[in-house]
Design a protein around this motif. Structure first.
Motif, PDB file in Angstrom:
ATOM      1  N   ALA A  18      -3.449  -4.094  10.519  1.00  0.00           N
ATOM      2  CA  ALA A  18      -3.580  -4.505  12.021  1.00  0.00           C
ATOM      3  C   ALA A  18      -3.425  -5.777  12.096  1.00  0.00           C
ATOM      4  O   ALA A  18      -2.750  -6.377  13.410  1.00  0.00           O
ATOM      5  N   GLU A  19      -3.545  -6.932  11.120  1.00  0.00           N
ATOM      6  CA  GLU A  19      -3.196  -8.144  11.521  1.00  0.00           C
ATOM      7  C   GLU A  19      -1.906  -8.836  11.261  1.00  0.00           C
ATOM      8  O   GLU A  19      -1.449  -9.951  11.369  1.00  0.00           O
ATOM      9  N   GLY A  20      -0.968  -7.910  10.830  1.00  0.00           N
ATOM     10  CA  GLY A  20       0.572  -7.892  10.931  1.00  0.00           C
ATOM     11  C   GLY A  20       1.050  -8.535   9.703  1.00  0.00           C
ATOM     12  O   GLY A  20       2.153  -9.153   9.814  1.00  0.00           O
ATOM     13  N   GLN A  21       0.319  -9.038   8.772  1.00  0.00           N
ATOM     14  CA  GLN A  21       0.916  -9.810   7.456  1.00  0.00           C
ATOM     15  C   GLN A  21       1.823  -8.906   6.547  1.00  0.00           C
ATOM     16  O   GLN A  21       2.362  -9.550   5.638  1.00  0.00           O
ATOM     17  N   ILE A  22       1.746  -7.494   6.705  1.00  0.00           N
ATOM     18  CA  ILE A  22       2.584  -6.499   5.954  1.00  0.00           C
ATOM     19  C   ILE A  22       3.294  -5.776   6.586  1.00  0.00           C
ATOM     20  O   ILE A  22       3.107  -5.057   7.704  1.00  0.00           O
ATOM     21  N   VAL A 136      -2.661  -5.890  -0.068  1.00  0.00           N
ATOM     22  CA  VAL A 136      -3.614  -6.354   0.976  1.00  0.00           C
ATOM     23  C   VAL A 136      -4.191  -7.869   0.481  1.00  0.00           C
ATOM     24  O   VAL A 136      -4.290  -8.569   1.198  1.00  0.00           O
ATOM     25  N   ALA A 137      -4.461  -7.820  -0.729  1.00  0.00           N
ATOM     26  CA  ALA A 137      -5.117  -9.165  -1.100  1.00  0.00           C
ATOM     27  C   ALA A 137      -4.072 -10.192  -1.103  1.00  0.00           C
ATOM     28  O   ALA A 137      -4.433 -11.258  -0.976  1.00  0.00           O
ATOM     29  N   ALA A 138      -2.725  -9.984  -1.354  1.00  0.00           N
ATOM     30  CA  ALA A 138      -1.692 -10.906  -1.299  1.00  0.00           C
ATOM     31  C   ALA A 138      -1.519 -11.379   0.172  1.00  0.00           C
ATOM     32  O   ALA A 138      -1.367 -12.586   0.364  1.00  0.00           O
ATOM     33  N   ALA A 139      -1.632 -10.417   1.100  1.00  0.00           N
ATOM     34  CA  ALA A 139      -1.535 -10.572   2.582  1.00  0.00           C
ATOM     35  C   ALA A 139      -2.714 -11.621   2.844  1.00  0.00           C
ATOM     36  O   ALA A 139      -2.346 -12.634   3.810  1.00  0.00           O
ATOM     37  N   ARG A 140      -3.835 -11.183   2.444  1.00  0.00           N
ATOM     38  CA  ARG A 140      -4.859 -12.272   2.856  1.00  0.00           C
ATOM     39  C   ARG A 140      -4.508 -13.450   2.241  1.00  0.00           C
ATOM     40  O   ARG A 140      -4.932 -14.522   3.057  1.00  0.00           O
ATOM     41  N   ALA A 141      -4.115 -13.596   1.148  1.00  0.00           N
ATOM     42  CA  ALA A 141      -3.883 -15.101   0.501  1.00  0.00           C
ATOM     43  C   ALA A 141      -2.940 -15.930   1.368  1.00  0.00           C
ATOM     44  O   ALA A 141      -2.713 -16.943   1.549  1.00  0.00           O
ATOM     45  N   VAL A 142      -1.687 -14.846   1.970  1.00  0.00           N
ATOM     46  CA  VAL A 142      -0.950 -15.456   2.882  1.00  0.00           C
ATOM     47  C   VAL A 142      -1.290 -16.018   4.044  1.00  0.00           C
ATOM     48  O   VAL A 142      -1.224 -17.179   4.504  1.00  0.00           O
ATOM     49  N   LYS A 143      -2.426 -15.253   4.685  1.00  0.00           N
ATOM     50  CA  LYS A 143      -3.074 -15.811   5.748  1.00  0.00           C
ATOM     51  C   LYS A 143      -3.803 -16.944   5.528  1.00  0.00           C
ATOM     52  O   LYS A 143      -4.012 -17.742   6.629  1.00  0.00           O
ATOM     53  N   GLU A 144      -4.199 -17.199   4.497  1.00  0.00           N
ATOM     54  CA  GLU A 144      -5.344 -18.317   4.099  1.00  0.00           C
ATOM     55  C   GLU A 144      -4.392 -19.495   3.937  1.00  0.00           C
ATOM     56  O   GLU A 144      -4.914 -20.607   3.645  1.00  0.00           O
ATOM     57  N   GLY A 145      -3.066 -19.339   3.823  1.00  0.00           N
ATOM     58  CA  GLY A 145      -2.187 -20.820   3.715  1.00  0.00           C
ATOM     59  C   GLY A 145      -1.878 -20.775   2.154  1.00  0.00           C
ATOM     60  O   GLY A 145      -1.213 -21.976   2.020  1.00  0.00           O
TER      61      GLY A 145
END
Length: 295
Positions: A18-22, A136-145
């Motif tokens: 949903a957050e659009g990172q992937i 998903v974990a990688a996308a979260r890392a992207v979001k965290e900068g």
């Protein structure tokens, strides 16, 4: 900017997209002569109904080199200078090779991009949410900068740090796809054997057989309890159209372990087509994260 691309066989739930990172590349599946796109034209639950009503076992193709090329070009046009593409295991599909070829074509067409853009194509050596959770974990890392190197390390830790073990109660689909030989499937059906398979280096390998569905659930739970480690990481139950078995497996594991279950995740159309609608099992942490390779 970092763009993460994977394929629909990663079985990442909509809530985690949903957050659009992937960006998801949808795998084509043909059911009774009609071709659909996984995750776009149907949900996993809808596919189980389609599979049950199909006159013959469906077949799936793969995301093509041209489709990967278009996705990479689109990301570059949107301003992404780091693209990380994670594919289903190369031992089960040609999509890794297709993505690698797409990368080669694009960088040869525009040599200047080699200095401005990085395209990392990663063979997940996995199926379903085994690599979906890593994405998903990688996308979260992207979001965290996090930086590209940091995101790749997060991805590597999750791909190397988890394992999957599943059981089959219906051997017809695995026989049709070649995952189990015709002879083994025939013997299994006649004798009532249920195989337990472990994902090893990108391949599902049979490591045990039990007789009957009840014994299969018990054997899977026992394997979890024998190999589980309590280091704060959760485990995941995975299943196709066999939620009762999945819930019973979770119940048995919970009786003997305090490790947190992060949820029951559905196995989607591409994997279900090969394994069958009654495949279920778990994804669990390995004992330790492998040491980082110094290249």
């Amino acid at each position: 900017m970092i763009k993460i691309i994977t394929d629909s066989a990663a079985d990442i739930p909509a809530k985690e997209l949903a957050e659009g990172q992937i960006e998801i590349m949808s795998i084509p599946i043909t059911v009774d002569g009609v071709t659909y796109r996984e995750g776009r034209d149907f949900t996993s639950e809808e596919y189980y109904q389609m599979l049950a009503a199909a006159k013959s076992i469906p077949v799936h193709a793969q995301v093509t080199m041209l489709e990967y090329s278009e996705a990479f070009r689109k990301a570059i046009k949107e301003g992404y200078n780091n693209i990380i593409c994670v594919t289903i295991t190369s031992k089960g599909s040609g999509m890794y090779d297709a993505a690698c070829l797409a990368k080669k074509v694009i960088l040869e067409e525009q040599p200047v991009l080699a200095e401005e853009v990085t395209i990392d194509v990663i063979d997940s050596k996995g199926y379903t949410y085994v690599y979906g959770l890593a994405v998903v974990a990688a996308a979260r890392a992207v979001k965290e900068g996090k930086s590209r190197d940091q995101v790749l390390e997060v991805l590597r830790q999750h791909l190397d740090g988890y394992q999957a073990i599943v059981g089959l109660t219906n051997l017809s689909y695995a026989k049709h796809s070649g995952r189990i030989t015709t002879v083994a499937a025939f013997v299994g059906e006649v004798m009532g054997f249920r195989p337990i398979l472990r994902l090893v280096d990108g391949e599902l390998k049979t490591e045990a057989k039990v007789r009957g569905d009840g014994k299969l659930i018990e054997a899977l739970a026992q394997k979890f309890l024998e190999e589980s480690v309590s280091d704060g990481r959760p485990y995941y139950i995975i299943c196709a159209d066999c939620m009762d078995n999945a819930q019973e497996l979770k119940k048995l594991i919970s009786k003997g372990s305090r490790i947190k279950c992060a949820g029951i995740y559905r196995i989607g159309g591409a994997v279900t087509t090969n394994a069958g609608p009654t495949v279920f099992g778990f994804i669990m942490p390995k004992a330790i994260f492998p040491a980082k390779n110094e290249a």
